[in-house]
Write a protein that holds these residues in place. Structure first.
Motif, mmCIF file in Angstrom:
data_model
loop_
_atom_site.group_PDB
_atom_site.id
_atom_site.type_symbol
_atom_site.label_atom_id
_atom_site.label_comp_id
_atom_site.label_asym_id
_atom_site.label_seq_id
_atom_site.Cartn_x
_atom_site.Cartn_y
_atom_site.Cartn_z
ATOM 1 N N LEU A 127 6.273 23.103 -29.318
ATOM 2 C CA LEU A 127 5.446 24.235 -28.918
ATOM 3 C C LEU A 127 6.344 25.382 -28.473
ATOM 4 O O LEU A 127 7.171 25.222 -27.587
ATOM 5 N N THR A 128 6.202 26.547 -29.106
ATOM 6 C CA THR A 128 7.091 27.673 -28.817
ATOM 7 C C THR A 128 6.524 28.628 -27.781
ATOM 8 O O THR A 128 7.236 29.496 -27.294
ATOM 9 N N ARG A 129 5.266 28.502 -27.467
ATOM 10 C CA ARG A 129 4.644 29.395 -26.493
ATOM 11 C C ARG A 129 5.185 29.105 -25.099
ATOM 12 O O ARG A 129 5.355 27.950 -24.713
ATOM 13 N N LYS A 130 5.457 30.152 -24.324
ATOM 14 C CA LYS A 130 6.069 29.989 -23.015
ATOM 15 C C LYS A 130 5.088 29.387 -22.008
ATOM 16 O O LYS A 130 3.952 29.826 -21.883
ATOM 17 N N VAL A 131 5.570 28.375 -21.287
ATOM 18 C CA VAL A 131 4.756 27.710 -20.271
ATOM 19 C C VAL A 131 4.856 28.485 -18.962
ATOM 20 O O VAL A 131 5.943 28.794 -18.489
ATOM 21 N N LYS A 132 3.701 28.812 -18.389
ATOM 22 C CA LYS A 132 3.659 29.481 -17.083
ATOM 23 C C LYS A 132 3.615 28.466 -15.947
ATOM 24 O O LYS A 132 4.245 28.656 -14.913
ATOM 25 N N VAL B 213 6.693 10.055 -24.715
ATOM 26 C CA VAL B 213 5.320 10.223 -25.174
ATOM 27 C C VAL B 213 5.235 11.609 -25.798
ATOM 28 O O VAL B 213 5.650 12.596 -25.186
ATOM 29 N N LYS B 214 4.730 11.660 -27.018
ATOM 30 C CA LYS B 214 4.560 12.939 -27.707
ATOM 31 C C LYS B 214 3.079 13.263 -27.769
ATOM 32 O O LYS B 214 2.280 12.425 -28.184
ATOM 33 N N VAL B 215 2.746 14.484 -27.355
ATOM 34 C CA VAL B 215 1.356 14.925 -27.331
ATOM 35 C C VAL B 215 1.243 16.224 -28.115
ATOM 36 O O VAL B 215 1.961 17.191 -27.838
ATOM 37 N N GLN B 216 0.349 16.235 -29.110
ATOM 38 C CA GLN B 216 0.068 17.467 -29.830
ATOM 39 C C GLN B 216 -0.955 18.240 -29.011
ATOM 40 O O GLN B 216 -1.978 17.686 -28.602
ATOM 41 N N VAL B 217 -0.673 19.500 -28.746
ATOM 42 C CA VAL B 217 -1.599 20.320 -27.966
ATOM 43 C C VAL B 217 -2.001 21.556 -28.755
ATOM 44 O O VAL B 217 -1.216 22.101 -29.519
ATOM 45 N N VAL B 218 -3.249 21.951 -28.556
ATOM 46 C CA VAL B 218 -3.734 23.226 -29.073
ATOM 47 C C VAL B 218 -3.982 24.076 -27.848
ATOM 48 O O VAL B 218 -4.744 23.704 -26.953
ATOM 49 N N VAL B 219 -3.285 25.224 -27.791
ATOM 50 C CA VAL B 219 -3.401 26.129 -26.658
ATOM 51 C C VAL B 219 -4.312 27.291 -27.058
ATOM 52 O O VAL B 219 -4.098 27.937 -28.083
ATOM 53 N N ALA B 220 -5.323 27.523 -26.249
ATOM 54 C CA ALA B 220 -6.272 28.615 -26.491
ATOM 55 C C ALA B 220 -5.593 29.961 -26.259
ATOM 56 O O ALA B 220 -4.558 30.039 -25.596
ATOM 57 N N PRO B 221 -6.161 31.032 -26.797
ATOM 58 C CA PRO B 221 -5.565 32.360 -26.596
ATOM 59 C C PRO B 221 -5.371 32.727 -25.117
ATOM 60 O O PRO B 221 -4.417 33.416 -24.775
ATOM 61 N N ASN B 222 -6.237 32.219 -24.227
ATOM 62 C CA ASN B 222 -6.104 32.550 -22.802
ATOM 63 C C ASN B 222 -5.007 31.749 -22.100
ATOM 64 O O ASN B 222 -4.754 31.956 -20.913
ATOM 65 N N GLY B 223 -4.378 30.813 -22.793
ATOM 66 C CA GLY B 223 -3.265 30.060 -22.221
ATOM 67 C C GLY B 223 -3.625 28.672 -21.718
ATOM 68 O O GLY B 223 -2.745 27.917 -21.306
ATOM 69 N N ARG C 90 -0.482 25.515 -18.089
ATOM 70 C CA ARG C 90 -0.979 26.844 -18.451
ATOM 71 C C ARG C 90 0.149 27.584 -19.165
ATOM 72 O O ARG C 90 1.300 27.540 -18.760
ATOM 73 N N PHE C 91 -0.237 28.262 -20.238
ATOM 74 C CA PHE C 91 0.716 28.985 -21.070
ATOM 75 C C PHE C 91 0.438 30.482 -20.996
ATOM 76 O O PHE C 91 -0.621 30.906 -20.540
ATOM 77 N N GLU C 92 1.395 31.282 -21.496
ATOM 78 C CA GLU C 92 1.177 32.723 -21.588
ATOM 79 C C GLU C 92 0.041 32.998 -22.564
ATOM 80 O O GLU C 92 -0.163 32.258 -23.523
ATOM 81 N N SER C 93 -0.683 34.064 -22.327
ATOM 82 C CA SER C 93 -1.762 34.473 -23.230
ATOM 83 C C SER C 93 -1.179 34.927 -24.564
ATOM 84 O O SER C 93 -0.039 35.369 -24.642
ATOM 85 N N SER D 202 -2.661 36.219 -28.877
ATOM 86 C CA SER D 202 -3.809 36.665 -29.658
ATOM 87 C C SER D 202 -4.489 35.524 -30.417
ATOM 88 O O SER D 202 -5.661 35.614 -30.759
ATOM 89 N N ASP D 203 -3.756 34.435 -30.679
ATOM 90 C CA ASP D 203 -4.294 33.312 -31.441
ATOM 91 C C ASP D 203 -4.022 31.990 -30.731
ATOM 92 O O ASP D 203 -3.224 31.923 -29.806
ATOM 93 N N GLU D 204 -4.671 30.936 -31.225
ATOM 94 C CA GLU D 204 -4.370 29.590 -30.762
ATOM 95 C C GLU D 204 -2.973 29.203 -31.237
ATOM 96 O O GLU D 204 -2.505 29.676 -32.265
ATOM 97 N N THR D 205 -2.332 28.333 -30.481
ATOM 98 C CA THR D 205 -1.013 27.827 -30.830
ATOM 99 C C THR D 205 -1.070 26.309 -30.820
ATOM 100 O O THR D 205 -1.667 25.717 -29.928
ATOM 101 N N THR D 206 -0.445 25.692 -31.804
ATOM 102 C CA THR D 206 -0.400 24.237 -31.874
ATOM 103 C C THR D 206 1.047 23.784 -31.912
ATOM 104 O O THR D 206 1.884 24.398 -32.575
#
Length: 119
Positions: free
Chosen positions: A35-40, A60-70, A96-99, A101-105
């Protein structure tokens, strides 16, 4: 062989079989990218007491889908020991991740070590 010994052996065999199913379950749709989105905000997993007593370590590996709001929208186990999976899932759902424009997986990895140096 005593009844207790047989029960312990069967419990161990079942855990081993379940572990192999989770780790080796084939899925062509699995996202293996980190996951490349920055974790807050990160929440560390609580090491399960039973796993600690049994000196179980692993990743443990977990696939996550992060919503646009983080916030974490969905999670899916990609691999890991069954006794460690719930702790990782509970922790990542609180991240919680940075906001954006799109979902991130992507995939998040948690390392469990009975010596106390978890990620």
């Amino acid at each position: 062989m005593s009844r207790k010994t047989m029960q312990r052996w069967l419990a161990g065999a079942m855990l081993l079989a379940l572990s192999a199913v989770i780790v080796l379950w084939p899925s062509s749709s699995r996202a293996q990218d980190e996951l490349t989105r920055k974790v807050k905000t990160k929440v560390a997993p609580a090491y399960p007491e039973l796993a600690k007593r049994m000196s179980i370590s692993g990743v443990v590996k977990v696939q996550v889908v992060v919503a646009p709001n983080g916030s974490v929208k969905t999670t899916k186990v990609v691999g890991g020991h069954p006794l460690l999976v719930n702790a990782a899932m509970d922790a990542v759902k609180k991240w919680r991740f940075e906001s954006a424009s799109d979902e991130t997986t992507g995939v998040v990895e948690f390392r469990f070590d009975p010596s106390g140096t978890n990620q």
